[in-house]
Design an enzyme around this catalytic site. Structure first.
Site, PDB file in Angstrom:
ATOM      1  CB  CYS A 155       7.586  45.517  27.903  1.00  0.00           C
ATOM      2  SG  CYS A 155       6.571  45.851  29.278  1.00  0.00           S
ATOM      3  N   GLY A 210      15.583  43.554  39.496  1.00  0.00           N
ATOM      4  CA  GLY A 210      15.523  42.112  39.341  1.00  0.00           C
ATOM      5  C   GLY A 210      16.686  41.558  38.795  1.00  0.00           C
ATOM      6  CD  GLU A 213      16.639  58.631  25.945  1.00  0.00           C
ATOM      7  OE1 GLU A 213      16.997  57.681  26.564  1.00  0.00           O
ATOM      8  OE2 GLU A 213      15.412  58.903  25.818  1.00  0.00           O
TER       9      GLU A 213
HETATM   10  N1  SAH Z   1      14.070  44.802  35.174  1.00  0.00           N
HETATM   11  C1  SAH Z   1      13.519  46.232  35.832  1.00  0.00           C
HETATM   12  C2  SAH Z   1      12.188  46.775  35.360  1.00  0.00           C
HETATM   13  C3  SAH Z   1      12.304  47.144  33.815  1.00  0.00           C
HETATM   14  S1  SAH Z   1      10.982  48.231  33.389  1.00  0.00           S
HETATM   15  C4  SAH Z   1      13.309  45.481  37.209  1.00  0.00           C
HETATM   16  O1  SAH Z   1      13.569  44.364  37.716  1.00  0.00           O
HETATM   17  O2  SAH Z   1      12.507  46.180  37.902  1.00  0.00           O
HETATM   18  C5  SAH Z   1      11.767  49.273  32.250  1.00  0.00           C
HETATM   19  C6  SAH Z   1      12.371  50.185  33.070  1.00  0.00           C
HETATM   20  O3  SAH Z   1      13.200  51.164  32.214  1.00  0.00           O
HETATM   21  C7  SAH Z   1      11.418  51.250  33.773  1.00  0.00           C
HETATM   22  O4  SAH Z   1      11.653  51.038  35.206  1.00  0.00           O
HETATM   23  C8  SAH Z   1      11.416  52.768  33.176  1.00  0.00           C
HETATM   24  O5  SAH Z   1      11.636  53.596  34.276  1.00  0.00           O
HETATM   25  C9  SAH Z   1      12.951  52.709  32.531  1.00  0.00           C
HETATM   26  N2  SAH Z   1      13.305  53.466  31.489  1.00  0.00           N
HETATM   27  C10 SAH Z   1      12.258  53.523  30.453  1.00  0.00           C
HETATM   28  N3  SAH Z   1      12.966  54.418  29.656  1.00  0.00           N
HETATM   29  C11 SAH Z   1      14.207  54.913  30.036  1.00  0.00           C
HETATM   30  C12 SAH Z   1      15.194  55.602  29.569  1.00  0.00           C
HETATM   31  N4  SAH Z   1      15.024  56.338  28.494  1.00  0.00           N
HETATM   32  N5  SAH Z   1      16.267  55.899  30.342  1.00  0.00           N
HETATM   33  C13 SAH Z   1      16.470  55.172  31.576  1.00  0.00           C
HETATM   34  N6  SAH Z   1      15.564  54.417  31.902  1.00  0.00           N
HETATM   35  C14 SAH Z   1      14.192  54.152  31.382  1.00  0.00           C
END
Ligand code: SAH
Length: 379
Positions: free
Chosen positions: A79, A15, A58
């Site tokens: 979120c 996105g 991380e």
């Molecule tokens: N902005 C993005 C969606 C974000 S939702 C879009 O446009 O689609 C949050 C995303 O963070 C998810 O896809 C999830 O897989 C990822 N995520 C969550 N924890 C994470 C981590 N520790 N390292 C990498 N990615 C992570």
């Protein structure tokens, strides 16, 4: 203008990447990072030339980040720890760990990025995570602005009220950001939607609270008035501008099953093609009914009120016959993507199932909203 080197964290289906494209800013995404397999498949399908790291944030070292030498960070951290109706684990939630890691890392980078944009749900603004973010930004010498905005502010008939923070490393003030949206303040009073995971399909769980006389379909006079006002707001386009051609929609795939109609009809948020509103599409769309997104009434000759008033007095069979007259269907993933501002060039790889498509879209963001914020940040 030289290309901005952009780091896209929690990249999902990209996105943020689409918002950059839409903004017209010259850029290069130097790395996109996410651990979700289907989201990553979709990302690389659409952006085959962008380096996509399938790693936990991380787990990436400061040296690796330094090597990327980026000018901008775009991020939407998970979120769930901040949703209003969720458990609000905030910084104690393990899903916030990677975000805290970024905050820890930022001041130690060889070179601070000039720009940062963060997106999150409503609720983040009162979290400890937000406090830590603000503290870190202040210590690093950023000026920033926080704004709550929904796509209706950019004329898109979809509610998705989100928290945004844009930060710039300079002495310049970026307090003019709200000019990017015609009427941000009045859009802030969006109704809350129940969490589809915590409140899975339970008939009757949407009893209106706090007064207001119930009309039909568990709707209060206030609900009805709000919808009416939204539909009369000519600054917002009609839902029909975002629909696929009817002949392209495989109705059998998207029509609501009789079982669903009978159990959950009263909980559905129903919109017609001429409406100028729809509720936020969440990742449970197509699986749960309550609070996950609007459904479309395809037969507009039938009046909703004529179907719903006194519905309970009928036998199951008659009830179903009445409900079927509305020809209710789910929005297709393409239509949800349209309502989220994704361009026509965006597509899904064939192997991604419909429910999976809804899931990743529900986690994503409104591309047009973010592109306006980016323009503002750089102007
Ligand atoms: N902005 C993005 C969606 C974000 S939702 C879009 O446009 O689609 C949050 C995303 O963070 C998810 O896809 C999830 O897989 C990822 N995520 C969550 N924890 C994470 C981590 N520790 N390292 C990498 N990615 C992570």
């Amino acid at each position: 203008m030289e290309k901005l080197r952009v780091l896209e964290l929690y990249s999902g289906i990209g996105g943020m990447h689409y918002a950059l494209k839409e903004s017209g800013i010259p850029f290069e995404v130097v790395a996109a990072i996410d651990i979700n397999t289907s989201a990553n498949q979709i990302y690389s399908h659409n952006f085959p030339d962008t380096p996509l790291w399938n790693k936990t944030i991380e787990g990436i070292t400061i040296d690796d980040f330094n090597k990327l030498s980026f000018d901008m960070i775009l991020m939407s951290p998970p979120c769930q720890p901040f949703t209003r109706i969720g458990l609000q684990g905030d910084i104690a939630d393990p899903r916030t760990k990677s975000f805290l890691y970024i905050l820890d890392l930022l001041p130690r980078l060889c070179r601070l990025p000039r720009y940062i944009l963060l997106e999150n749900v409503k609720g983040f603004e009162v979290s400890c995570a937000r406090e830590r973010l603000v503290k870190t930004l202040e210590e690093c010498g950023y000026t920033f602005q926080e704004i709550m905005v929904s796509p209706t502010s950019v004329g898109i008939p979809n509610s998705r009220l989100r928290y945004f923070l844009i930060a710039k490393i300079s002495t310049e003030d970026c307090s003019q950001i709200s000019d990017a949206f015609p009427h941000p303040a009045e859009r802030e009073s969006e109704p809350e939607q129940p969490d589809p995971v915590l409140n899975p399909l339970r008939p009757g769980s949407s009893q209106p609270e706090g007064g207001g006389c119930v009309l039909y379909k568990l709707e209060t006079t206030e609900d009805a008035q709000r919808k009416k006002d939204q539909n009369n707001d000519l600054s917002v386009r009609q839902v029909q501008d975002f629909l696929e051609a009817q002949q392209d929609v495989v109705m059998e795939t998207y029509v609501l099953a009789p079982k669903t109609l009978l159990r959950y009809a009263l909980l559905l948020d129903i919109v017609q093609p001429t409406c100028r509103r729809s509720v936020c599409f969440t990742k449970g769309y197509g699986r749960y009914v309550e609070g996950t997104g609007s459904v479309l009434q395809c037969c507009t000759e039938t009046e909703m009120e004529s179907v719903f008033s006194g519905l309970d007095l009928y036998s199951e069979e008659d009830k179903l016959q009445r409900l079927l007259k509305l020809q209710l269907r789910y929005f297709t993933p393409r239509e949800v993507a349209n309502l989220m501002g994704f361009p026509q060039s965006f597509s899904f790889p064939e192997q991604i199932a419909t429910k999976q498509r809804y899931r990743v879209l529900g986690n994503s963001l409104n591309v047009v909203v973010v592109s306006r914020l980016l323009q503002r940040l750089l102007s």
